[in-house]
Write a protein that holds these residues in place. Structure first.
Motif, short mmCIF file in Angstrom:
data_model
loop_
_atom_site.label_atom_id
_atom_site.label_comp_id
_atom_site.label_asym_id
_atom_site.label_seq_id
_atom_site.Cartn_x
_atom_site.Cartn_y
_atom_site.Cartn_z
N THR A 281 0.85 -1.19 0.00
CA THR A 281 0.00 0.00 0.00
C THR A 281 0.89 1.25 0.00
OG1 THR A 281 -1.39 -1.25 1.52
CG2 THR A 281 -1.95 1.07 1.22
N VAL A 282 0.51 2.24 -0.79
CA VAL A 282 1.30 3.49 -0.81
C VAL A 282 1.10 4.23 0.51
CG1 VAL A 282 1.51 5.76 -1.90
CG2 VAL A 282 1.21 3.71 -3.32
N GLN A 283 2.22 4.58 1.14
CA GLN A 283 2.17 5.35 2.39
C GLN A 283 2.27 6.83 2.02
OE1 GLN A 283 1.99 3.59 5.66
NE2 GLN A 283 1.23 2.39 3.92
N TRP A 284 1.13 7.48 1.83
CA TRP A 284 1.16 8.87 1.35
C TRP A 284 1.82 9.79 2.37
CZ3 TRP A 284 0.82 10.10 -3.49
CH2 TRP A 284 0.15 9.23 -4.36
N ASP A 285 1.83 9.38 3.66
CA ASP A 285 2.47 10.28 4.64
C ASP A 285 3.99 10.27 4.52
OD1 ASP A 285 2.75 7.75 5.61
OD2 ASP A 285 1.91 8.13 7.60
N PHE A 286 4.54 9.37 3.66
CA PHE A 286 5.98 9.40 3.39
C PHE A 286 6.33 10.49 2.35
CE2 PHE A 286 9.60 7.28 0.92
CZ PHE A 286 10.59 7.69 1.80
N LEU A 287 5.34 10.85 1.51
CA LEU A 287 5.60 11.79 0.42
C LEU A 287 6.19 13.13 0.90
CD1 LEU A 287 5.49 12.49 -2.61
CD2 LEU A 287 3.09 13.13 -2.29
N ILE A 291 9.48 14.95 -0.59
CA ILE A 291 9.40 16.27 -1.24
C ILE A 291 10.36 17.26 -0.57
CG2 ILE A 291 7.87 18.26 -1.62
CD1 ILE A 291 7.34 16.08 -3.62
N ASP A 292 10.49 17.18 0.76
CA ASP A 292 11.43 18.06 1.48
C ASP A 292 12.83 17.98 0.87
OD1 ASP A 292 9.81 19.16 3.26
OD2 ASP A 292 10.52 18.03 5.03
N VAL A 293 13.26 16.74 0.63
CA VAL A 293 14.59 16.52 0.06
C VAL A 293 14.58 16.87 -1.42
CG1 VAL A 293 16.33 14.75 -0.48
CG2 VAL A 293 15.08 14.67 1.69
N ARG A 297 16.96 19.55 -4.28
CA ARG A 297 17.78 19.14 -5.42
C ARG A 297 17.15 19.49 -6.77
NH1 ARG A 297 22.01 19.57 -4.11
NH2 ARG A 297 23.18 18.21 -2.74
N LEU A 298 15.80 19.51 -6.80
CA LEU A 298 15.11 19.73 -8.06
C LEU A 298 13.95 20.70 -7.80
CD1 LEU A 298 15.48 18.51 -10.93
CD2 LEU A 298 13.67 16.90 -10.36
N LEU A 301 10.08 20.71 -8.73
CA LEU A 301 9.09 19.81 -8.12
C LEU A 301 8.11 20.58 -7.22
CD1 LEU A 301 10.82 16.44 -7.18
CD2 LEU A 301 8.83 16.80 -8.62
N ALA A 302 8.53 21.75 -6.76
CA ALA A 302 7.64 22.55 -5.90
C ALA A 302 6.37 22.94 -6.64
CB ALA A 302 8.38 23.79 -5.41
N ASP A 303 6.44 23.01 -8.00
CA ASP A 303 5.27 23.42 -8.80
C ASP A 303 4.54 22.24 -9.43
OD1 ASP A 303 6.14 26.03 -8.38
OD2 ASP A 303 7.54 25.87 -10.09
N ALA A 304 5.02 21.04 -9.17
CA ALA A 304 4.44 19.88 -9.86
C ALA A 304 3.30 19.28 -9.06
CB ALA A 304 5.52 18.83 -10.07
N SER A 305 2.42 18.54 -9.77
CA SER A 305 1.47 17.72 -9.00
C SER A 305 1.89 16.27 -9.14
CB SER A 305 0.04 17.94 -9.48
OG SER A 305 0.00 18.23 -10.83
N ILE A 306 1.54 15.50 -8.14
CA ILE A 306 1.90 14.07 -8.18
C ILE A 306 0.75 13.36 -8.88
CG2 ILE A 306 2.48 12.04 -6.78
CD1 ILE A 306 4.50 14.42 -6.63
N SER A 307 1.02 12.79 -10.06
CA SER A 307 -0.08 12.19 -10.82
C SER A 307 -0.39 10.79 -10.32
CB SER A 307 0.23 12.19 -12.31
OG SER A 307 1.39 11.43 -12.57
N HIS A 308 0.61 10.03 -9.96
CA HIS A 308 0.33 8.75 -9.29
C HIS A 308 1.58 8.23 -8.59
CE1 HIS A 308 1.51 7.56 -13.37
NE2 HIS A 308 1.79 6.35 -12.93
#
Ligand SMILES: Cc1cc2nc3c(=O)[nH]c(=O)nc-3n(C[C@H](O)[C@H](O)[C@H](O)COP(=O)(O)OP(=O)(O)OC[C@H]3O[C@@H](n4cnc5c(N)ncnc54)[C@H](O)[C@@H]3O)c2cc1C
Length: 388
Positions: A281-287, A291-293, A297-298, A301-308
């Motif tokens: 199961t995807v642990q969304w609370d890990f995202l 993202i912090d990291v 580096r990139l 990603l601050a402007d992106a949405s997570i599609s899946h």
């Protein structure tokens, strides 16, 4: 279903398919491959990032890469099916003096084996991967022949050619037991009956320990969950500022990695808190931790949405090296397990080597670092440091 077979392979991921293909190429075609799902390549193989690299810390793994990448480059001609393979390189970013020292030793080892690996400074690294923020990067390594390949294409290529040579592939069949008589494999039990056989290959990926147990063998492989996230530009947003090539970038200190995927980006990071589990199961609370990291580096990603996102299982061995060869204590049981998160790329060579071992040929490969017996009688060998 066949009731007897010279060889039964348990598991229809990249490992099982590669062993089947290489056995068939050696003329051993009385082989049955069993997969419990309705399709092949739906386990770890179907959930991986497709990364393929020469850059390892252990000589034996580098040698697996040299042979495997060679076969991936010739796949269409040799195996007979086209695959998607982009050799745009792997870039490792190093931000601590101790990592730089480790990589210095390993780059020397890799170069000694003929691999062209470059040392880069932060500015050169940033130039290779547009959108990357290389602040704090002390050095980087880059190998142009590393890349991204297509796990499904490779697995299906091996499986289709094996089938065309006479191997039987059965899906929707679960192995439930292994009969051992006088210390030797005699048969396997499945949800569709018994198959008498004297040779069984454990290619069950993260489930390898359970299959080993059926035969009374301790196969020290733990399933560890790993996530992959796909980012895409939000509706009406400008495209993400990411490399136009398929270069794979790995921030070694944090294990955050990414590569372009279509118009978006595939990224992931190891979670050091994970304990063995079969839960995918995807642990969304890990995202948020990723993202912090990731935004450091990139920044795009601050402007992106997570599609899946999805989660799959690494098949971790205690030292990060695979277990390839005869199982200790059970004659006729062979192992191709414990690739510790880098098995897809090593499946071409590992399958060839195991097919040679099963048929009594010289594999021309020192299997000592991969021996099952290193966990007991043989004693520990040096493991793999580049587990991402
Ligand atoms: C998120 C993630 C990212 C990864 N990224 C990379 C990467 O970039 N590069 C790389 O090289 N590797 C990567 N890996 C690792 C790679 O996916 C694995 O090393 C590889 O797929 C292992 O292949 P396998 O055939 O051993 O296992 P699997 O693909 O899991 O196949 C085992 C099969 O055995 C079947 N099975 C199990 N038990 C039974 C039973 N009792 N009866 C019948 N069938 C059974 C399962 O259904 C499964 O299909 C990644 C893994 C994950 C999870």
């Amino acid at each position: 279903m066949k009731r007897t077979a010279e060889v039964v392979i348990i598991g229809g991921g990249c490992m099982g398919a590669s062993v089947a293909y290489h056995l068939a190429r050696l003329g051993v075609t009385d082989v049955v491959l069993l997969e419990r799902e309705t399709m092949l390549a739906t386990g770890s193989t179907g959930r991986n990032a497709g990364g393929v690299r020469h850059q390892f810390s252990n000589e034996a793994n580098i040698k697996l890469s040299i042979e495997s990448i060679g076969l991936l480059e010739r796949f269409a001609d040799e195996v007979g099916h086209p695959i998607d393979f982009h050799q745009d390189g792997y870039l490792f970013l190093l931000s601590s003096p101790s990592s730089v020292d480790t990589f210095k030793r390993n780059v020397a080892l890799q170069r000694g084996l003929g691999i062209e690996v470059q040392w880069l400074d932060a500015a050169e690294a940033a130039a290779l991967a547009p959108g990357l923020n290389a602040d704090g990067v002390l050095a980087a390594t880059f190998c142009r022949r590393d890349g991204i390949a297509d796990p499904n294409g490779v697995t299906m290529g091996f499986a289709r050619t094996a089938q065309s040579l006479g191997v039987t592939i059965e899906r929707d069949v679960e192995v439930t037991g292994i009969t051992v008589a006088a210390g030797r494999v005699a048969a396997i039990e499945t949800t569709r009956g018994t198959i008498d056989t004297r040779t069984v290959v454990n290619a069950a990926g993260p489930h390898a320990r359970l299959i080993g147990k059926m035969a009374g063998a301790d196969v020290p492989v733990d399933p560890i969950r790993r996530h992959i996230f796909i980012a895409a530009p939000g509706p009406g947003q400008t495209p993400l500022h990411v490399p136009s090539s398929h270069i794979m970038v790995i921030d070694f200190e944090t294990t955050f990695y990414f590569h372009r995927e279509g118009a978006g980006l595939l990224f992931g990071m190891g979670d050091r808190q994970e304990t063995p589990t079969f839960d995918t199961t995807v642990q969304w609370d890990f995202l948020p931790q990723v993202i912090d990291v990731a935004v450091t580096r990139l920044p795009t990603l601050a402007d992106a949405s997570i599609s899946h996102a999805w989660a799959g299982l690494y098949e971790m061995s205690p030292d990060g090296n695979p277990i390839v060869g005869a199982a200790e204590g059970v004659e006729g049981l062979f192992l191709i397990n414990g690739f510790s998160g880098h098995g897809f790329q090593h499946s071409p060579a590992a399958g060839r080597i195991l097919a040679d071992v099963i048929t009594g040929r010289d594999p021309h490969f020192d299997l000592t670092p991969f021996a099952h017996a290193r966990f007991s009688t043989l004693g520990a060998a040096a493991g793999e440091r580049y587990v991402v």
